[in-house]
Design a protein around this motif. Sequence first.
Motif, PDB file in Angstrom:
ATOM      1  N   TYR A 264      23.155  48.856  35.594  1.00 47.07           N
ATOM      2  CA  TYR A 264      23.543  47.673  36.377  1.00 47.07           C
ATOM      3  C   TYR A 264      24.971  47.799  36.900  1.00 47.07           C
ATOM      4  N   ALA A 265      25.177  47.295  38.114  1.00 44.53           N
ATOM      5  CA  ALA A 265      26.479  47.372  38.783  1.00 44.53           C
ATOM      6  C   ALA A 265      26.890  45.985  39.264  1.00 44.53           C
ATOM      7  N   TRP A 266      28.176  45.699  39.142  1.00 43.78           N
ATOM      8  CA  TRP A 266      28.722  44.440  39.646  1.00 43.78           C
ATOM      9  C   TRP A 266      28.770  44.465  41.164  1.00 43.78           C
ATOM     10  N   ALA A 267      28.594  43.311  41.795  1.00 42.27           N
ATOM     11  CA  ALA A 267      28.722  43.214  43.250  1.00 42.27           C
ATOM     12  C   ALA A 267      30.183  43.214  43.682  1.00 42.27           C
ATOM     13  N   HIS A 268      31.063  42.793  42.777  1.00 43.35           N
ATOM     14  CA  HIS A 268      32.495  42.677  43.081  1.00 43.35           C
ATOM     15  C   HIS A 268      33.219  42.612  41.736  1.00 43.35           C
ATOM     16  N   PRO A 269      34.460  43.121  41.648  1.00 46.51           N
ATOM     17  CA  PRO A 269      35.177  43.007  40.370  1.00 46.51           C
ATOM     18  C   PRO A 269      35.236  41.581  39.827  1.00 46.51           C
ATOM     19  N   TYR A 270      35.308  40.583  40.706  1.00 40.89           N
ATOM     20  CA  TYR A 270      35.369  39.202  40.223  1.00 40.89           C
ATOM     21  C   TYR A 270      34.103  38.798  39.478  1.00 40.89           C
ATOM     22  N   GLU A 271      33.006  39.421  39.800  1.00 40.21           N
ATOM     23  CA  GLU A 271      31.757  39.100  39.127  1.00 40.21           C
ATOM     24  C   GLU A 271      31.794  39.512  37.661  1.00 40.21           C
ATOM     25  N   SER A 272      32.569  40.537  37.346  1.00 38.83           N
ATOM     26  CA  SER A 272      32.637  41.060  35.977  1.00 38.83           C
ATOM     27  C   SER A 272      33.416  40.159  35.039  1.00 38.83           C
ATOM     28  N   GLY A 273      34.284  39.292  35.604  1.00 40.32           N
ATOM     29  CA  GLY A 273      35.172  38.476  34.783  1.00 40.32           C
ATOM     30  C   GLY A 273      36.440  39.195  34.363  1.00 40.32           C
ATOM     31  N   VAL A 274      36.545  40.508  34.629  1.00 47.69           N
ATOM     32  CA  VAL A 274      37.711  41.292  34.190  1.00 47.69           C
ATOM     33  C   VAL A 274      38.334  41.979  35.408  1.00 47.69           C
ATOM     34  N   GLU A 275      38.557  41.195  36.456  1.00 44.16           N
ATOM     35  CA  GLU A 275      38.749  41.711  37.797  1.00 44.16           C
ATOM     36  C   GLU A 275      39.934  42.647  37.997  1.00 44.16           C
ATOM     37  N   ASN A 276      41.063  42.455  37.295  1.00 42.79           N
ATOM     38  CA  ASN A 276      42.183  43.367  37.553  1.00 42.79           C
ATOM     39  C   ASN A 276      42.293  44.447  36.489  1.00 42.79           C
ATOM     40  N   ALA A 277      41.190  44.716  35.786  1.00 44.20           N
ATOM     41  CA  ALA A 277      41.147  45.847  34.851  1.00 44.20           C
ATOM     42  C   ALA A 277      41.392  47.145  35.620  1.00 44.20           C
ATOM     43  N   PRO A 278      42.066  48.120  35.027  1.00 45.75           N
ATOM     44  CA  PRO A 278      42.385  49.358  35.756  1.00 45.75           C
ATOM     45  C   PRO A 278      41.163  50.142  36.206  1.00 45.75           C
ATOM     46  N   ARG A 279      40.010  49.891  35.617  1.00 44.43           N
ATOM     47  CA  ARG A 279      38.785  50.560  36.084  1.00 44.43           C
ATOM     48  C   ARG A 279      38.326  50.016  37.422  1.00 44.43           C
ATOM     49  N   PHE A 280      38.861  48.860  37.828  1.00 42.71           N
ATOM     50  CA  PHE A 280      38.430  48.200  39.056  1.00 42.71           C
ATOM     51  C   PHE A 280      39.502  48.114  40.138  1.00 42.71           C
ATOM     52  N   SER A 281      40.756  47.882  39.746  1.00 41.94           N
ATOM     53  CA  SER A 281      41.764  47.561  40.757  1.00 41.94           C
ATOM     54  C   SER A 281      43.160  47.848  40.230  1.00 41.94           C
ATOM     55  N   ASN A 282      44.153  47.641  41.111  1.00 42.68           N
ATOM     56  CA  ASN A 282      45.531  47.696  40.642  1.00 42.68           C
ATOM     57  C   ASN A 282      45.939  46.319  40.111  1.00 42.68           C
ATOM     58  N   ARG A 283      47.171  46.212  39.663  1.00 43.55           N
ATOM     59  CA  ARG A 283      47.603  45.008  38.955  1.00 43.55           C
ATOM     60  C   ARG A 283      47.443  43.731  39.777  1.00 43.55           C
ATOM     61  N   ASP A 284      47.880  43.750  41.041  1.00 49.05           N
ATOM     62  CA  ASP A 284      47.866  42.520  41.844  1.00 49.05           C
ATOM     63  C   ASP A 284      46.609  42.380  42.694  1.00 49.05           C
ATOM     64  N   GLU A 285      45.664  43.286  42.510  1.00 53.18           N
ATOM     65  CA  GLU A 285      44.374  43.247  43.211  1.00 53.18           C
ATOM     66  C   GLU A 285      44.493  43.522  44.713  1.00 53.18           C
ATOM     67  N   SER A 286      45.600  44.114  45.145  1.00 53.41           N
ATOM     68  CA  SER A 286      45.720  44.449  46.560  1.00 53.41           C
ATOM     69  C   SER A 286      44.836  45.637  46.927  1.00 53.41           C
ATOM     70  N   VAL A 287      44.457  46.421  45.918  1.00 57.68           N
ATOM     71  CA  VAL A 287      43.513  47.523  46.117  1.00 57.68           C
ATOM     72  C   VAL A 287      42.398  47.365  45.097  1.00 57.68           C
ATOM     73  N   MET A 288      41.148  47.306  45.568  1.00 57.83           N
ATOM     74  CA  MET A 288      40.002  47.145  44.673  1.00 57.83           C
ATOM     75  C   MET A 288      38.971  48.231  44.941  1.00 57.83           C
ATOM     76  N   ARG A 289      38.409  48.750  43.873  1.00 56.68           N
ATOM     77  CA  ARG A 289      37.367  49.755  43.972  1.00 56.68           C
ATOM     78  C   ARG A 289      36.050  49.114  44.425  1.00 56.68           C
ATOM     79  N   ASN A 290      35.268  49.836  45.205  1.00 57.57           N
ATOM     80  CA  ASN A 290      33.917  49.402  45.532  1.00 57.57           C
ATOM     81  C   ASN A 290      33.047  49.644  44.304  1.00 57.57           C
ATOM     82  N   VAL A 291      32.588  48.573  43.688  1.00 53.36           N
ATOM     83  CA  VAL A 291      31.866  48.694  42.419  1.00 53.36           C
ATOM     84  C   VAL A 291      30.355  48.546  42.576  1.00 53.36           C
ATOM     85  N   GLU A 292      29.876  48.350  43.788  1.00 47.67           N
ATOM     86  CA  GLU A 292      28.467  48.030  43.990  1.00 47.67           C
ATOM     87  C   GLU A 292      27.517  49.157  43.589  1.00 47.67           C
ATOM     88  N   THR A 293      28.022  50.384  43.534  1.00 49.46           N
ATOM     89  CA  THR A 293      27.175  51.514  43.135  1.00 49.46           C
ATOM     90  C   THR A 293      27.669  52.153  41.837  1.00 49.46           C
TER      91      THR A 293
END
Length: 540
Positions: free
Chosen positions: A221-250
């Motif tokens: 299973y994959a999240w549609a967006h880091p915000y869906e995970s509840g742990v959105e600024n975790a380093p596996r998903f984004s940088n600290r201020d969320e200005s850069v976010m990984r595409n997590v859909e796949t």
Amino acid sequence: MLQHWGRDARRLVAMVRRTRGRFAAIVGPTYRGVQYLWHLLVWSRISAGRAGLLPIELPAEMLARKGLHRAPPRLTVQGTVEASVFSRGFAEVYALLFANLQRADLLSSYRHAIPGPAFRGVYLWDSAFIAQVWRWWDRRVAQEVLLAVLELRDGDRLQHVVTEFTRSIYTQPPLVAWSAMEIARCLPRDAAVAFIQDVYPVLKDFQSWLETHRRLDNGLYAWAHPYESGVENAPRFSNRDESVMRNVETMAAPDFSSYVVLQLDALSEMAGRLGLDAEEGAFAAKAERVRGQMNALLWDERDGLYYDLDAAGIHVRVSTVASLLPLWAGVPGPERARRLVARILAPRHYGSLIPLPSVDRAERCFEKDMWRGPVWVNTAFGVIQGLLRYGYEREAGELAFRLCRGVYGVFAEERQIYEFYDPDALHTKDLRRKQGNWWKALTLGRGPQRDFVGWSGLVNTLLIEVLLGLRVEQGRVTLRPRLPAEAQGMTWVLSLADGGRLSLRSISPDRFEGSWTVDGQEFSFVTALAETVDLGDGWC
């Protein structure tokens, strides 16, 4: 007539949530302002308790305003200098739990829970955890907290968050089924079946929705967006201020896949309780397939951890609390579990002063900002459940004790229950919230939210169920204490909302004596660490 009016009003509000017009901008603040006047009365009582002017408790007439007819569980701890820290922190959690309970209103026909004053909506995974705090006070409220989430679904999708006039396009960690089964096990048989009949069809459809919209071709299973995970600024998903976010859909996620396994296990048990043998077996088989794929694809043998897997088949090598959550879902075999537990207990990794930080302390990206390092009680709770599942009961008790002592200790210093905690200190002055994100600073502040009960209230559940070891199943009560050696000489007296009273004292390392009193009958016992004592039935 009033009942029909309420239903029609909720339909109107639901329509406004879909349109978000000028009406919402006017009515929303007005409605919340009326609520605020009532909450002033509640918060004045809590503030007086924090200042030591009153006990941290609420009078019966105030409890009755929200349909509560019993006082919350009460804890008294004696025997050491820090004993009162546990007692007062425990009481504060229940006071905030009450303050954050919302009566049935325009948003929902059920009583529902907000995580804290700044989060005035029904959140999916927050509600799943909050229900576990309510379970030891009022099981009907615990049920309603979950039923509100189901009532506010969008088709078959359980929504991330719903407020009076907004809704989310996302979902969140699917933990309502797990939470519902935890409640059902505490209910008398007929009441449990009735509750399961209410929730099972909706949760079954939600699982089908996830399989259609969030399951990858590899069965994970994959999240549609880091915000869906509840742990959105975790380093596996984004940088600290969320200005850069990984595409997590796949990206196959170990936390999402673990939560789905927990949901499938719960659905299987629900189907069994309802006599649906074919569905019971089908859900159990699905859970095993997900476990198998997680072990085949997400486990990294070199590091001894579960990682996210991107679309190219490459692990995202960041050790976070998500790497540990497969323990909760029963994914690893004994040897892999042993390696995870070693990492959990090591002080340089996850075994900090307040244990189980959101990121491994040895990671270069560790920092005290939201999901990049601070301790969150909900995910720590999940890891402790995993330790219990694999028989690491002493270790679970030690970590639960330090987690409870940390949350209650910070309350003793700062008179607040917070959203997240510093793994290295009994204060919050070094914690940050998405530093550099000006919008989050403006709307939610620069640090953790206060009065967050909320999943931070799970410390009370850990104290009752893990440390003292109380368990109720269909009215039968057992005790299995796991208090660590640090608790030697401490006497714990827990008075439950339904009338049971437990007294427990550590008389030597791994040895306890105590008594259980219900309906005027007292039963005395002597027991050992993680040894089960049958306290009888007839209490529920």
